[in-house]
Design a protein around this motif. Structure first.
Motif, mmCIF file in Angstrom:
data_model
loop_
_atom_site.group_PDB
_atom_site.id
_atom_site.type_symbol
_atom_site.label_atom_id
_atom_site.label_comp_id
_atom_site.label_asym_id
_atom_site.label_seq_id
_atom_site.Cartn_x
_atom_site.Cartn_y
_atom_site.Cartn_z
ATOM 1 N N PHE A 14 1.164 -1.222 0.023
ATOM 2 C CA PHE A 14 0.408 -0.121 0.131
ATOM 3 C C PHE A 14 0.672 1.441 0.026
ATOM 4 N N ARG A 15 2.035 1.159 0.958
ATOM 5 C CA ARG A 15 3.069 2.455 1.226
ATOM 6 C C ARG A 15 3.870 2.227 -0.382
ATOM 7 N N LYS A 16 3.868 1.395 -1.227
ATOM 8 C CA LYS A 16 4.877 2.017 -2.337
ATOM 9 C C LYS A 16 3.617 2.405 -2.951
ATOM 10 N N VAL A 17 2.826 1.462 -3.326
ATOM 11 C CA VAL A 17 2.024 2.483 -4.581
ATOM 12 C C VAL A 17 1.470 3.065 -4.025
ATOM 13 N N LEU A 18 1.844 4.030 -2.955
ATOM 14 C CA LEU A 18 0.599 5.488 -2.365
ATOM 15 C C LEU A 18 2.027 6.175 -2.634
ATOM 16 N N THR A 19 3.134 5.798 -2.582
ATOM 17 C CA THR A 19 4.092 6.282 -3.181
ATOM 18 C C THR A 19 4.470 6.523 -4.622
ATOM 19 N N LEU A 20 4.660 5.779 -5.145
ATOM 20 C CA LEU A 20 3.832 6.217 -6.600
ATOM 21 C C LEU A 20 4.012 6.921 -7.117
ATOM 22 N N GLN A 21 2.097 6.731 -6.685
ATOM 23 C CA GLN A 21 1.136 7.815 -7.450
ATOM 24 C C GLN A 21 1.928 9.427 -6.543
ATOM 25 N N LEU A 22 1.861 9.545 -5.156
ATOM 26 C CA LEU A 22 1.896 10.672 -4.612
ATOM 27 C C LEU A 22 3.274 11.729 -6.077
ATOM 28 N N ALA A 23 4.040 10.846 -6.465
ATOM 29 C CA ALA A 23 5.091 11.036 -7.566
ATOM 30 C C ALA A 23 4.503 11.895 -8.542
ATOM 31 N N LEU A 24 3.721 10.794 -8.750
ATOM 32 C CA LEU A 24 3.464 11.292 -10.071
ATOM 33 C C LEU A 24 2.769 12.046 -10.010
ATOM 34 N N ALA A 25 1.874 12.513 -8.592
ATOM 35 C CA ALA A 25 0.449 13.767 -8.922
ATOM 36 C C ALA A 25 1.583 14.746 -8.128
ATOM 37 N N ASN A 80 1.943 15.140 7.183
ATOM 38 C CA ASN A 80 1.414 13.688 7.179
ATOM 39 C C ASN A 80 1.894 12.888 6.639
ATOM 40 N N LEU A 81 1.676 13.386 5.152
ATOM 41 C CA LEU A 81 2.226 12.737 4.109
ATOM 42 C C LEU A 81 3.658 12.020 3.823
ATOM 43 N N ALA A 82 4.171 12.991 4.840
ATOM 44 C CA ALA A 82 5.355 12.163 4.505
ATOM 45 C C ALA A 82 6.635 11.253 5.563
ATOM 46 N N GLU A 83 5.595 11.575 6.539
ATOM 47 C CA GLU A 83 5.533 10.302 7.985
ATOM 48 C C GLU A 83 5.079 8.766 7.065
ATOM 49 N N LEU A 84 3.791 8.777 6.518
ATOM 50 C CA LEU A 84 3.069 7.844 6.332
ATOM 51 C C LEU A 84 4.514 7.097 5.324
ATOM 52 N N ILE A 85 4.921 8.410 4.388
ATOM 53 C CA ILE A 85 5.632 7.200 3.154
ATOM 54 C C ILE A 85 7.300 7.038 3.871
ATOM 55 N N THR A 86 7.111 7.474 4.795
ATOM 56 C CA THR A 86 8.811 7.707 5.647
ATOM 57 C C THR A 86 9.820 8.569 4.893
ATOM 58 N N ASN A 87 10.618 8.813 5.994
ATOM 59 C CA ASN A 87 11.537 9.195 5.025
ATOM 60 C C ASN A 87 12.372 8.839 3.838
ATOM 61 N N VAL A 88 12.342 7.568 4.181
ATOM 62 C CA VAL A 88 12.732 6.914 3.255
ATOM 63 C C VAL A 88 12.151 7.140 1.775
ATOM 64 N N GLY A 89 11.447 7.101 1.821
ATOM 65 C CA GLY A 89 9.925 6.030 0.492
ATOM 66 C C GLY A 89 10.012 8.204 0.171
ATOM 67 N N VAL A 90 10.426 8.747 0.912
ATOM 68 C CA VAL A 90 10.217 10.638 0.392
ATOM 69 C C VAL A 90 11.964 10.809 -0.616
ATOM 70 N N SER A 91 12.758 10.079 0.122
ATOM 71 C CA SER A 91 13.876 10.101 -0.406
ATOM 72 C C SER A 91 14.701 9.231 -1.436
ATOM 73 N N GLY A 92 13.860 8.154 -1.555
ATOM 74 C CA GLY A 92 14.065 7.372 -2.262
ATOM 75 C C GLY A 92 12.961 7.211 -3.745
ATOM 76 N N PRO A 93 11.748 5.861 -3.750
ATOM 77 C CA PRO A 93 11.256 6.265 -4.295
ATOM 78 C C PRO A 93 10.496 7.132 -5.137
ATOM 79 N N LEU A 94 9.977 7.967 -4.060
ATOM 80 C CA LEU A 94 9.362 9.697 -4.715
ATOM 81 C C LEU A 94 9.746 10.049 -5.435
ATOM 82 N N THR A 95 11.769 10.368 -5.071
ATOM 83 C CA THR A 95 12.509 11.130 -5.768
ATOM 84 C C THR A 95 12.717 10.577 -7.374
ATOM 85 N N ALA A 96 13.191 9.634 -6.977
ATOM 86 C CA ALA A 96 14.127 9.074 -8.278
ATOM 87 C C ALA A 96 11.884 8.493 -8.783
#
Length: 208
Positions: A14-25, A80-96
């Motif tokens: 769930f978090r991985k898919v949401l991270t990718l969706q937030l990145a595209l949005a 709240n969104l950044a906490e949900l997808i974690t710092n690793v998610g923000v600096s990793g999958p979202l940015t990439a």
């Protein structure tokens, strides 16, 4: 999370898919100069992490007709969104993912400029009709579509060109990176900055 998802794997997916969706949005909102993403326009599917945005349009200034580009935050990435997808998610999958999306539209060229020019043309014509005299004359082309006369047409072409240049410049800047340094990292920092968040309209704040 433990009461909502059956297993840790489901929550991770769930978090991985949401991270990718937030990145595209976020990518779309920034590059295309779209209207801000208010919380009442955002729907997240709990079973999959997929995200729906109810309403988006080009953020065109009512007076000048140009795309707005001076928003305090580039896209929605609240605490709240950044906490949900974690710092690793923000600096990793979202940015990439944002960098990858930009590079997909730039390398190789998929004629994105031609597509944007056609879309922006309709938006600018709508703005022009709303802000000009109702007596502005038009002509009907061979396809039966209403077209502005030459003088108005030149203005519209110029405005579409400016908007296309602004979008292309942002797209090009996001597609470039040097090691760990990229424009996306700067945007993510700006989106998470409390100094910038406090400058947004209160109607944008509810789910901080």
């Amino acid at each position: 999370a433990s009461s909502t998802f059956q297993s840790a794997t489901d929550y991770w997916t769930f978090r991985k898919v949401l991270t990718l969706q937030l990145a595209l949005a976020g990518f779309s909102e920034y590059v295309l100069h779209l209207t801000r993403l208010n919380p009442d326009l955002l729907y997240i599917h709990q079973d999959s992490g997929l995200m729906n945005v109810a309403y988006y349009k080009f953020d065109i200034d009512d007076v000048s007709g140009e795309l707005e580009s001076n928003r305090p935050v580039p896209f929605r990435l609240t605490p709240n969104l950044a906490e949900l997808i974690t710092n690793v998610g923000v600096s990793g999958p979202l940015t990439a993912s944002m960098i990858a999306a930009a590079r997909c539209l730039v390398h190789p060229s998929f004629k994105i400029q031609a597509l944007l020019r056609a879309i922006l043309r309709d938006e600018v014509i709508t703005w022009h009709k709303k802000n000009s005299d109702h007596n502005v004359s038009t002509i009907i082309d061979a396809n039966g579509q209403q077209q502005p006369e030459n003088k108005d047409g030149e203005i519209i072409i110029s405005m579409v060109g400016k908007a296309l240049t602004a979008i292309t410049a942002r797209l090009q800047s996001l597609s470039q990176f040097d090691g760990t340094e990229s424009k996306v990292g700067t945007l993510v920092t700006a989106a998470c900055s409390t100094d910038n968040l406090c400058r947004m309209d209160p109607s944008w704040h509810p789910w901080l």
